[in-house]
Design a protein around this motif. Structure first.
Motif, PDB file in Angstrom:
ATOM      1  N   MET A   1      34.874  47.102  39.303  1.00 31.75           N
ATOM      2  CA  MET A   1      34.030  48.273  39.257  1.00 31.75           C
ATOM      3  C   MET A   1      32.863  48.008  38.315  1.00 31.75           C
ATOM      4  N   GLU A   2      31.894  48.922  38.315  1.00 26.43           N
ATOM      5  CA  GLU A   2      30.675  48.671  37.588  1.00 26.43           C
ATOM      6  C   GLU A   2      30.704  49.244  36.190  1.00 26.43           C
ATOM      7  N   GLY A   3      30.217  48.430  35.240  1.00 29.54           N
ATOM      8  CA  GLY A   3      29.739  48.793  33.946  1.00 29.54           C
ATOM      9  C   GLY A   3      30.443  49.850  33.136  1.00 29.54           C
ATOM     10  N   SER A   4      29.830  50.193  32.053  1.00 31.51           N
ATOM     11  CA  SER A   4      30.369  51.186  31.135  1.00 31.51           C
ATOM     12  C   SER A   4      29.987  52.580  31.579  1.00 31.51           C
ATOM     13  N   SER A   5      30.590  53.585  30.884  1.00 38.61           N
ATOM     14  CA  SER A   5      30.359  54.979  31.274  1.00 38.61           C
ATOM     15  C   SER A   5      28.932  55.411  31.014  1.00 38.61           C
ATOM     16  N   LYS A   6      28.168  54.688  30.150  1.00 39.14           N
ATOM     17  CA  LYS A   6      26.804  55.077  29.815  1.00 39.14           C
ATOM     18  C   LYS A   6      25.751  54.200  30.490  1.00 39.14           C
ATOM     19  N   ARG A   7      26.179  53.260  31.278  1.00 38.96           N
ATOM     20  CA  ARG A   7      25.224  52.375  31.923  1.00 38.96           C
ATOM     21  C   ARG A   7      24.409  53.131  32.975  1.00 38.96           C
ATOM     22  N   VAL A   8      23.130  52.795  33.067  1.00 38.36           N
ATOM     23  CA  VAL A   8      22.256  53.394  34.075  1.00 38.36           C
ATOM     24  C   VAL A   8      21.890  52.318  35.088  1.00 38.36           C
ATOM     25  N   THR A   9      22.102  52.594  36.366  1.00 37.32           N
ATOM     26  CA  THR A   9      21.762  51.635  37.415  1.00 37.32           C
ATOM     27  C   THR A   9      20.857  52.289  38.445  1.00 37.32           C
ATOM     28  N   ALA A  10      20.064  51.458  39.108  1.00 36.83           N
ATOM     29  CA  ALA A  10      19.154  51.944  40.145  1.00 36.83           C
ATOM     30  C   ALA A  10      19.608  51.534  41.536  1.00 36.83           C
ATOM     31  N   GLN A  11      20.644  50.685  41.617  1.00 36.23           N
ATOM     32  CA  GLN A  11      21.117  50.221  42.915  1.00 36.23           C
ATOM     33  C   GLN A  11      22.527  49.675  42.783  1.00 36.23           C
ATOM     34  N   ILE A  12      23.184  49.470  43.907  1.00 32.63           N
ATOM     35  CA  ILE A  12      24.499  48.843  43.939  1.00 32.63           C
ATOM     36  C   ILE A  12      24.289  47.330  43.996  1.00 32.63           C
ATOM     37  N   GLY A  13      24.876  46.615  43.069  1.00 30.49           N
ATOM     38  CA  GLY A  13      24.724  45.169  43.032  1.00 30.49           C
ATOM     39  C   GLY A  13      25.508  44.479  44.124  1.00 30.49           C
ATOM     40  N   ARG A  14      25.299  43.161  44.213  1.00 30.24           N
ATOM     41  CA  ARG A  14      25.950  42.387  45.270  1.00 30.24           C
ATOM     42  C   ARG A  14      27.474  42.416  45.137  1.00 30.24           C
ATOM     43  N   LYS A  15      27.991  42.193  43.912  1.00 27.23           N
ATOM     44  CA  LYS A  15      29.444  42.129  43.730  1.00 27.23           C
ATOM     45  C   LYS A  15      30.111  43.478  44.017  1.00 27.23           C
ATOM     46  N   PRO A  16      29.599  44.605  43.470  1.00 24.64           N
ATOM     47  CA  PRO A  16      30.197  45.895  43.811  1.00 24.64           C
ATOM     48  C   PRO A  16      30.152  46.192  45.307  1.00 24.64           C
ATOM     49  N   ALA A  17      29.047  45.811  45.958  1.00 20.54           N
ATOM     50  CA  ALA A  17      28.943  46.034  47.403  1.00 20.54           C
ATOM     51  C   ALA A  17      29.985  45.206  48.149  1.00 20.54           C
ATOM     52  N   ALA A  18      30.168  43.949  47.719  1.00 22.52           N
ATOM     53  CA  ALA A  18      31.175  43.096  48.353  1.00 22.52           C
ATOM     54  C   ALA A  18      32.574  43.663  48.140  1.00 22.52           C
ATOM     55  N   ASN A  19      32.825  44.221  46.946  1.00 23.36           N
ATOM     56  CA  ASN A  19      34.134  44.822  46.687  1.00 23.36           C
ATOM     57  C   ASN A  19      34.409  45.993  47.620  1.00 23.36           C
ATOM     58  N   ILE A  20      33.394  46.809  47.870  1.00 24.06           N
ATOM     59  CA  ILE A  20      33.558  47.922  48.807  1.00 24.06           C
ATOM     60  C   ILE A  20      33.837  47.392  50.208  1.00 24.06           C
ATOM     61  N   HIS A  21      33.095  46.377  50.610  1.00 27.52           N
ATOM     62  CA  HIS A  21      33.297  45.786  51.938  1.00 27.52           C
ATOM     63  C   HIS A  21      34.730  45.291  52.108  1.00 27.52           C
ATOM     64  N   HIS A  22      35.201  44.517  51.149  1.00 25.45           N
ATOM     65  CA  HIS A  22      36.549  43.959  51.262  1.00 25.45           C
ATOM     66  C   HIS A  22      37.611  45.044  51.122  1.00 25.45           C
ATOM     67  N   ALA A  23      37.345  46.052  50.310  1.00 28.58           N
ATOM     68  CA  ALA A  23      38.317  47.140  50.140  1.00 28.58           C
ATOM     69  C   ALA A  23      38.550  47.884  51.445  1.00 28.58           C
ATOM     70  N   THR A  24      37.490  48.141  52.200  1.00 27.21           N
ATOM     71  CA  THR A  24      37.660  48.862  53.461  1.00 27.21           C
ATOM     72  C   THR A  24      38.445  48.018  54.466  1.00 27.21           C
ATOM     73  N   ARG A  25      38.250  46.724  54.432  1.00 23.63           N
ATOM     74  CA  ARG A  25      38.993  45.842  55.335  1.00 23.63           C
ATOM     75  C   ARG A  25      40.464  45.762  54.928  1.00 23.63           C
ATOM     76  N   LEU A  26      40.722  45.705  53.622  1.00 24.93           N
ATOM     77  CA  LEU A  26      42.104  45.663  53.165  1.00 24.93           C
ATOM     78  C   LEU A  26      42.828  46.963  53.513  1.00 24.93           C
ATOM     79  N   ALA A  27      42.123  48.087  53.412  1.00 26.34           N
ATOM     80  CA  ALA A  27      42.735  49.379  53.757  1.00 26.34           C
ATOM     81  C   ALA A  27      43.267  49.361  55.186  1.00 26.34           C
ATOM     82  N   GLU A  28      42.499  48.810  56.099  1.00 27.72           N
ATOM     83  CA  GLU A  28      42.952  48.694  57.479  1.00 27.72           C
ATOM     84  C   GLU A  28      44.182  47.792  57.566  1.00 27.72           C
ATOM     85  N   ARG A  29      44.147  46.697  56.831  1.00 26.94           N
ATOM     86  CA  ARG A  29      45.224  45.703  56.908  1.00 26.94           C
ATOM     87  C   ARG A  29      46.553  46.267  56.412  1.00 26.94           C
TER      88      ARG A  29
END
Length: 206
Positions: A1-29
């Motif tokens: 998951m991303e960063g600390s509770s006070k971190r400010v981001t403007a976009q979803i990074g590559r690693k968090p996006a990949a984690n979401i992608h793989h998580a949805t596939r694992l859910a099906e599995r």
């Protein structure tokens, strides 16, 4: 998951996006497909914008997870399974939550979500604060919540990225049941991305 509770981001990074992608596939599995799409607009509650991500984490851990684990109809002991992403386009702070709800609990889930939001974010100020629908095509739903990812990587994944504003706190995340440790335990092996793989499902409804 991303960063600390006070971190400010403007976009979803590559690693968090990949984690979401793989998580949805694992859910099906593992037999827990993400079948409900919930959007909570925190700008239509009394929750301060900077506290929205913390309020949502409270909803997940103190309300949703407890309800699911303790429910007498959850006889198989299904663990919480979900992914989520925040956005702030147009000045509206909202989270998109893709979650697995076992059959037989879906109507109760829909009824309880507004109560959980009010308990963690304060009074709801508009009927439009919460929207939900069933997911019929998880790839389409996943593409939608990842539209706020890094534009460079979005192009590689054939996602049309668009700015989704700044978010304080964790911008995206996933349940422990779908995280890296769970993937290793399940001997999950990522498939190499193929050009057009996601584009083929772009028109899927959810």
């Amino acid at each position: 998951m991303e960063g600390s509770s006070k971190r400010v981001t403007a976009q979803i990074g590559r690693k968090p996006a990949a984690n979401i992608h793989h998580a949805t596939r694992l859910a099906e599995r593992i037999g827990c497909p993400l079948n409900q799409f919930v959007t909570i607009n925190y700008s239509k509650t009394q929750c301060p914008a900077d506290d929205a991500t913390a309020a949502f984490r409270d909803l997940l851990s103190d309300w949703f997870a407890r309800w699911l684990r303790r429910h007498p109809k959850n006889r198989k002991g299904v663990a919480p399974a979900y992914v989520y992403a925040f956005e702030a386009a147009g000045g509206q702070i909202a989270v998109h939550w893709l979650v697995h709800v076992p059959k037989g609990l879906i109507r109760e889930f829909w009824r309880l979500v507004p109560e959980w939001v009010a308990a963690t974010a304060g009074p709801i100020t508009s009927p439009a604060a919460i929207k939900h629908r069933r997911i019929y095509g998880v790839v389409g739903a996943k593409r939608y919540i990842l539209k706020g990812m890094d534009p460079h990587f979005a192009r590689l994944w054939q996602i049309r990225a668009s700015p989704q504003g700044n978010i304080v706190g964790r911008r995206s995340g996933f349940s422990r049941s779908l995280g890296p440790a769970a993937r290793r335990a399940a001997d999950y092996r990522p498939q190499r991305y193929q050009a057009g793989q996601w584009a083929a499902a772009a028109s899927a409804t959810f």
